[in-house]
Design an enzyme around this catalytic site. Structure first.
Site, mmCIF file in Angstrom:
data_model
loop_
_atom_site.group_PDB
_atom_site.id
_atom_site.type_symbol
_atom_site.label_atom_id
_atom_site.label_comp_id
_atom_site.label_asym_id
_atom_site.label_seq_id
_atom_site.Cartn_x
_atom_site.Cartn_y
_atom_site.Cartn_z
ATOM 1 N N ASP A 159 1.697 -0.355 -6.616
ATOM 2 C CA ASP A 159 1.383 0.897 -5.926
ATOM 3 C C ASP A 159 0.034 0.793 -5.211
ATOM 4 O OD1 ASP A 159 1.255 3.954 -5.549
ATOM 5 O OD2 ASP A 159 3.075 3.728 -6.733
ATOM 6 N N HIS A 197 -1.695 7.989 -4.742
ATOM 7 C CA HIS A 197 -0.329 7.892 -5.259
ATOM 8 C C HIS A 197 -0.265 7.159 -6.594
ATOM 9 C CE1 HIS A 197 3.902 6.362 -5.269
ATOM 10 N NE2 HIS A 197 4.158 7.493 -4.652
ATOM 11 N N SER A 397 9.604 9.429 -6.304
ATOM 12 C CA SER A 397 8.557 8.588 -6.898
ATOM 13 C C SER A 397 8.217 9.105 -8.286
ATOM 14 C CB SER A 397 7.286 8.603 -6.039
ATOM 15 O OG SER A 397 7.399 7.749 -4.946
#
Length: 582
Positions: A159, A197, A397
């Site tokens: 990520d 994120h 996600s």
């Protein structure tokens, strides 16, 4: 033709504030044809214009040494080796591309391009999505009470990095792996989550407040406790502060997790992929699906976001379309009281007759750790921030992160279980949503409670395997990918870099993080966007050969008291946002 269970296309989903954004996962380029001889082209290469960032793939069984030598002979630079797809990333003068493509053993020379994490729209004040509610409704708390908390299980998070906020600062909670972005060249940014994120995903998977008491997680609505609170996050950074990444970086991140899964002190059993593309080719030849599937065959449970193109989408995201991996779709939780009114979220991808989501998990208005000052925080923080240190987001996600945490719980209960067996346990215990097509929900809603007494199934998948021989250009799809994004606080980078046997340096030094959030302009603007590997930054031997290999992770983790004190204090879980598990 896709085999049963195989679909294509990827997108991931995230929502913040009141605006909707489309993110991109881009695999640019066309395979170049064979042309004039290398000898004829080499002499003209140096004066043939600017360099192109490319991925060069060679025939199976062909070593990379010869093609790397040719890249240098043409005046180019060798970047990341990508043996998982028999390739190497490189920069080559435009005039030398045809010559390189004509080299014996070269299968393709394909332009490398961007992979970007992004977010969509969401009003965090409309529904309840606390981690407490999520762990209660999925049955995770039932496993905690039985003593299964993810202890001993490492989850590789491919990520945008992570940051050391409360929830991720317990000793040994996070291992900082390699940074495959250009941020790695700046000690103040290396390993940090400037986008937001990755930290949000890390919180969902295995976050745990420092004040949470081991053995007493169940029923604790005061502290932040993720799905697998005693699991460990291994952060592999492939996206920069703007959410940009390259296909080669993503593949390299997957490859690194496979190669180092059993390094001294590591036990990587799960790979979380909260991103993807809407690939235009079958998983059986798609390079990205091939890389993910290789991780699965090497013993890693791979969980991928099903995609956020909506219920009318005819296919899943790539690599979630590969039937070997676990494709996680999204549940819209309308209340905290029960799950009877749950539905599949409107943004969650629908499958097809040949491949559906494997199951669905809570993924709307999920409140996880906030990355103060990050790109997403700057864009949506005014409406998505909860209680100061948390941030709400929606998307597949988040669903993938919830399922990765669930897999960690099952592996702590059954350490010898195979990826196929874990997948069978998750799908076999799922609860179908009433009146909902299997194309949208697969086996149904994640429900772990029955796994406490369920026998380990004798499961072995037998789908056609991917060869990865397809086009990187087609793997790119339409380029538009709306990734689920939920964020959290930023971290500081390690003082050194990967040096063969471990991380050198003394820890989280650098000036990037200042108390309450990310300071300075380093993460603003489009600093790292564009064509990717420009300039001379990737030249030299740092990224080639055995630069990323090694036998251990000495000194790794978040141990020490470096982040204690008022810098990480705040309002905690007080306030109405988290009372009663809301």
């Amino acid at each position: 033709m896709k085999a049963a269970g195989g679909a294509c296309g990827i997108r991931a989903g995230g929502s913040w504030g009141g605006r909707r954004h489309r993110a991109v996962v881009t695999l640019m380029g066309v395979t170049l044809g064979l042309g004039a001889s290398v000898a004829m082209q080499a002499s003209a290469a140096a004066a043939a214009g600017p360099e192109e960032a490319v991925i060069v793939r060679v025939q199976t069984g062909t070593g990379l040494g010869a093609v790397e030598q040719e890249v240098r002979a043409l005046g180019g630079q060798v970047g990341l080796e990508l043996p998982i797809i028999n390739g190497v990333a490189a920069q080559v003068p435009q005039g030398g591309l045809v010559a390189l493509a004509s080299q014996p053993g070269v299968v393709s020379v394909t332009p490398d391009s961007t992979v970007q994490l992004a977010s969509g729209s969401f009003d965090p004040s409309t529904d309840a999505g606390s981690i407490y509610t999520t762990t209660l409704q999925t049955g995770a708390q039932a496993l905690w009470q039985a003593g299964y908390t993810g202890k001993g299980v490492d989850v590789a998070l491919i990520d945008s990095g992570v940051v050391p906020v409360n929830g991720l600062t317990a000793p040994g909670k996070v291992v900082v792996g390699p940074d495959f972005t250009l941020d790695a060249y700046n000690p103040a940014y290396r390993g940090l989550d400037g986008f937001g994120h990755g930290t949000h995903m890390a919180g969902i998977i295995g976050g745990r407040d420092d004040g949470a008491t081991p053995g007493a997680y169940a029923g604790d609505s005061t502290h932040f406790v993720g799905m697998a609170p005693d699991s460990r996050i291994v952060s592999v950074k492939v996206a920069d502060g703007a959410g940009n990444s390259d296909v080669s970086q993503v593949i390299a991140g997957i490859q690194w997790a496979v190669q180092h899964r059993s390094d001294s002190g590591l036990n990587i059993r799960i790979l979380n992929l909260s991103f993807g593309t809407d690939s235009a080719q079958a998983y059986t030849i798609d390079p990205l699906a091939f890389a993910a599937e290789q991780a699965w065959h090497q013993g890693l449970v791979v969980v991928a976001a099903a995609g956020n193109f909506g219920n009318s989408s005819p296919q899943l995201a790539d690599p979630a379309d590969d039937p070997y991996v676990i494709a996680a779709g999204a549940v819209d939780t309308h209340s905290t009281a029960d799950t009877s009114d749950d539905t599949v979220a409107s943004f969650s991808d629908s499958g097809s007759a040949t491949r559906t989501p494997d199951l669905v998990a809570p993924a709307t208005h999920i409140a996880s750790l906030r990355d103060a000052g990050s790109t997403l925080d700057q864009q949506f923080g005014t409406t998505a921030t909860v209680g100061g240190r948390f941030f709400r987001g929606s998307g597949t996600s988040q669903a993938a992160a919830v399922v990765s945490g669930a897999a960690a719980l099952l592996l702590s209960q059954r350490p010898s279980a195979t990826p196929d067996q874990i997948k069978a346990l998750l799908t076999g215990s799922a609860t179908p949503l009433s009146g909902t097509s299997t194309l949208l929900q697969g086996a149904g809603r994640l429900q772990l409670q029955s796994t406490l007494t369920a026998p380990t199934p004798n499961a072995q998948q037998s789908y056609p395997v991917s060869t990865g021989t397809g086009s990187l250009n087609l793997s790119r799809g339409s380029v538009e990918n709306s990734l689920d994004v939920a964020l959290a606080n930023l971290v500081q980078s390690l003082g050194g870099g990967w040096s063969g046997s471990g991380w050198s340096g003394s820890g989280w030094s650098g000036s990037g993080w200042s108390g309450s959030g990310w300071s300075g302009s380093g993460w603003s603007g489009s600093g790292w966007s564009g064509s990717g590997w420009s300039g001379s930054g990737w030249s030299g031997s740092g990224w080639s050969g055995s630069g990323w290999s090694g036998s251990g992770w000495s000194g790794s983790g978040w141990s020490g008291s470096g982040w204690s004190g008022s810098g990480w204090s705040g309002s905690g879980w007080s306030g109405s946002g988290w009372s009663g598990g809301g």
